[in-house]
Design an enzyme around this catalytic site. Sequence first.
Site: not given
Length: 429
Positions: A96, A290, A317
């Site tokens: 991303n 999230n 993460d």
Amino acid sequence: MSILLRSAHIIHSESAFNGLTRDVLIENGLIRQIADRIDAPDHAQVVELPNLHLSAGWVDMRVSTGDPGFEQKEDLTSACRAAVAGGFTDIAVLPNTRPVVDSKDTLGYVRRMAEGQPVAVHPIAAITKGAKGEDFTDMIDLHHAGAVAFSDGEHPLQNADLLLKTLQYLRPLGGLLMNRPEETGLTRFGQMHEGVQSTLLGLKGMPAMAEELMVARDLRLLAYVLGEAGTTEADTLPVLHFSCLSTAKSVELIRQAKEQGLPVSCDVAAHQLVFDDTALAGFDTFLKVNPPFRSRADVEALWAGLADGTIDAIVSDHSPQDDESKQVEFDHAEFGMTGLETVFGALMSHNPGLPLGQLIAALTTGPRRVLRLPTATIAEGEPATLTLFDPSGTWTFDRSVSKSKNSPFLGQTLTGRVLGTVRGGKLWR
């Protein structure tokens, strides 16, 4: 160059030296000798530290770097520095970026930028162009160009047909599909876990069901693909990987799938093992992530999933965000926290009793198997890809080497200290 590690306690379940304290000599990037006592060669770099522990190099399967396109948040060089500080020798980076890693050109850029870094960087390529969930990328080309896995990263695959066809497409390649399970229609405008705490705080909740529905869906699709094509020897490795599990039901669904023999794996973010939804009482935007922090019962189920082997890996993460993305009202803040530097300290500071060997396995052998990376073994003649640490050492996280500082652990004293890494014949600290 020679490196001599004095009196290192070896933690590696696949090593004949597991649980033993030995001197380890490294020469030209290889483990040359492991013995009770080794005389230091001339000009050797000697590491002699109290409570020195040694394992195979740690692997982080989920890192966002922002490079290219969002370098103000993090670039590959700063991410690699943070990885070394956290004890990692290998990181898998999400696609991303801007542009998204969806072609050989952008994949090649990541690989070129990774050259000469203190950690090995493994690019994950996007499943769909622009990670928009619409049109497929050329996964065969990307696979041969060095993509370690395929995922739309921060964007969960919503289209069941896309996921089904991706599984069918990747199986002949021996490829891996990684998906973070979230039914985004159920979490739109959500800020935290849906429950008593979200009601008390007046924040829109994100129900656990949004994750669990997608886990169940994806497992059914995987079973359909296997039933249609039949299992092969390649299916002894995971074909489908679930990223960042957060609920007890998700863990149970994957536990049942593994018992049925489905080639599936999963990971959990370290911070999900530390915080529950009550941590958000102060509206700290650094704790807005999230998937969101769930209930205390969910946290306990995640630890149980690690203990019985249902959960294969622990990830950081790592999601760097600049001040403009976090120093705002809670509703407007971006999701994510940095985590590369604090994984081990966070885990050891909150470990409810998981044996150290199992915790280290979730940072070493588990992720290496899932990503099809070469096995890292602590044995004479093997490449020296190692992490040095003190599981009982305390330290204060008072300075981050990441470009972004969105960590709730800044200023905290943690137990579990990284002492350095060895990779490419060099000692990194």
